[in-house]
Design a protein around this motif. Structure first.
Motif, mmCIF file in Angstrom:
data_model
loop_
_atom_site.group_PDB
_atom_site.id
_atom_site.type_symbol
_atom_site.label_atom_id
_atom_site.label_comp_id
_atom_site.label_asym_id
_atom_site.label_seq_id
_atom_site.Cartn_x
_atom_site.Cartn_y
_atom_site.Cartn_z
ATOM 1 N N ASN A 48 -6.559 -7.864 -31.045
ATOM 2 C CA ASN A 48 -6.824 -6.845 -30.039
ATOM 3 C C ASN A 48 -7.374 -5.556 -30.648
ATOM 4 O O ASN A 48 -7.046 -4.461 -30.199
ATOM 5 C CB ASN A 48 -5.556 -6.561 -29.217
ATOM 6 N N HIS A 80 3.050 1.403 -30.051
ATOM 7 C CA HIS A 80 3.334 -0.028 -29.931
ATOM 8 C C HIS A 80 4.686 -0.277 -29.267
ATOM 9 O O HIS A 80 5.670 0.396 -29.574
ATOM 10 C CB HIS A 80 3.281 -0.696 -31.305
ATOM 11 N N THR A 81 4.720 -1.279 -28.390
ATOM 12 C CA THR A 81 5.934 -1.596 -27.622
ATOM 13 C C THR A 81 6.800 -2.621 -28.340
ATOM 14 O O THR A 81 6.285 -3.512 -29.015
ATOM 15 C CB THR A 81 5.571 -2.166 -26.237
ATOM 16 N N ASP A 83 8.983 -5.954 -28.652
ATOM 17 C CA ASP A 83 8.925 -7.267 -28.018
ATOM 18 C C ASP A 83 10.328 -7.862 -28.014
ATOM 19 O O ASP A 83 10.809 -8.331 -29.045
ATOM 20 C CB ASP A 83 7.958 -8.169 -28.781
ATOM 21 N N ASN A 96 5.143 -5.299 -30.713
ATOM 22 C CA ASN A 96 4.020 -6.119 -30.280
ATOM 23 C C ASN A 96 2.760 -5.267 -30.451
ATOM 24 O O ASN A 96 2.422 -4.465 -29.583
ATOM 25 C CB ASN A 96 4.205 -6.543 -28.825
ATOM 26 N N ASP A 99 -0.176 -5.427 -27.732
ATOM 27 C CA ASP A 99 0.074 -4.961 -26.368
ATOM 28 C C ASP A 99 -0.578 -3.595 -26.119
ATOM 29 O O ASP A 99 -0.555 -2.722 -26.976
ATOM 30 C CB ASP A 99 1.593 -4.854 -26.146
ATOM 31 N N ASP A 100 -1.168 -3.422 -24.931
ATOM 32 C CA ASP A 100 -1.870 -2.181 -24.579
ATOM 33 C C ASP A 100 -1.179 -1.370 -23.497
ATOM 34 O O ASP A 100 -1.802 -0.521 -22.869
ATOM 35 C CB ASP A 100 -3.293 -2.506 -24.095
ATOM 36 N N THR A 101 0.100 -1.573 -23.255
ATOM 37 C CA THR A 101 0.736 -0.906 -22.120
ATOM 38 C C THR A 101 1.048 0.572 -22.361
ATOM 39 O O THR A 101 1.212 1.316 -21.405
ATOM 40 C CB THR A 101 2.033 -1.628 -21.690
ATOM 41 N N LYS A 102 1.113 1.024 -23.598
ATOM 42 C CA LYS A 102 1.429 2.438 -23.858
ATOM 43 C C LYS A 102 0.155 3.287 -23.800
ATOM 44 O O LYS A 102 -0.847 2.985 -24.453
ATOM 45 C CB LYS A 102 2.100 2.604 -25.216
ATOM 46 N N LYS A 105 -1.463 4.645 -27.071
ATOM 47 C CA LYS A 105 -2.354 3.759 -27.826
ATOM 48 C C LYS A 105 -3.798 3.966 -27.371
ATOM 49 O O LYS A 105 -4.712 4.046 -28.197
ATOM 50 C CB LYS A 105 -1.936 2.296 -27.648
#
Length: 176
Positions: A48, A80-81, A83, A96, A99-102, A105
């Motif tokens: 990613n 980074h979140t 997991d 993780n 992951d792009d949820t934050k 980032k």
């Protein structure tokens, strides 16, 4: 053998023994077993990557992230979140990285693009520019950029207002 030569010989033999042994290091018995070398840390293949070059190794991405951590005063968990399905040996969830949820980032990606643009379009075109712009140029070890407040002797006008949240000192009395 004459008494004189015997005395000289008796003096020289111990001195020679001391001189030879003084040059050899004394081997102390080891009370500890030799520690085996730690295996070199391995880093997973990056996933990613949206703004960093896609051909970077896991170790190269890790090194870049460590530089950003220092320049921003941040931790990996800033962007980074965790997991919960991937528990590390310390009993805590691993991060993780894909992951792009934050939102932080995405902000970091935009800031990286800005720094790259400044360096390519401006800094590289100035012969005496020196070092390139980095995250640390503005952030100086803090997550938010640090305001520049010049010392009073560095300018001719009144001092600038203090940064938000800082109480300004009372004005000096006016002399007439």
């Amino acid at each position: 053998m004459k008494a004189h030569n015997l005395r000289t010989l008796l003096l020289l033999v111990p001195l020679a023994f001391i001189a030879v042994n003084a040059q050899q290091p004394v081997q102390q018995p080891s009370t500890q077993q030799a520690q085996p070398e730690k295996p070199k840390r391995t880093y997973p293949e990056p996933k990613n990557l949206k703004v960093l070059p896609k051909d970077l190794t896991g170790e190269q991405v890790h090194d870049i992230m460590e530089q950003w951590e220092g320049a921003l005063g941040a931790k990996c968990s800033t962007c980074h979140t965790p997991d919960p399905n991937n528990i590390g040996p310390n009993g805590r969830p691993r991060l993780n990285f894909a992951d792009d949820t934050k939102q932080d980032k995405e902000t970091a990606r935009k800031m990286y693009q800005m720094v790259e643009m400044i360096n390519q379009n401006y800094i590289s075109k100035i012969d005496s520019s020196g070092a390139p712009v980095t995250c640390g140029t503005c952030h100086r070890g803090h997550l938010g950029p640090q305001p520049f407040v010049p010392a009073p002797e560095e300018h001719d006008g009144p001092p600038p207002p203090p940064p938000a949240g800082i109480v300004a000192p009372p004005p000096a009395p006016v002399q007439q």
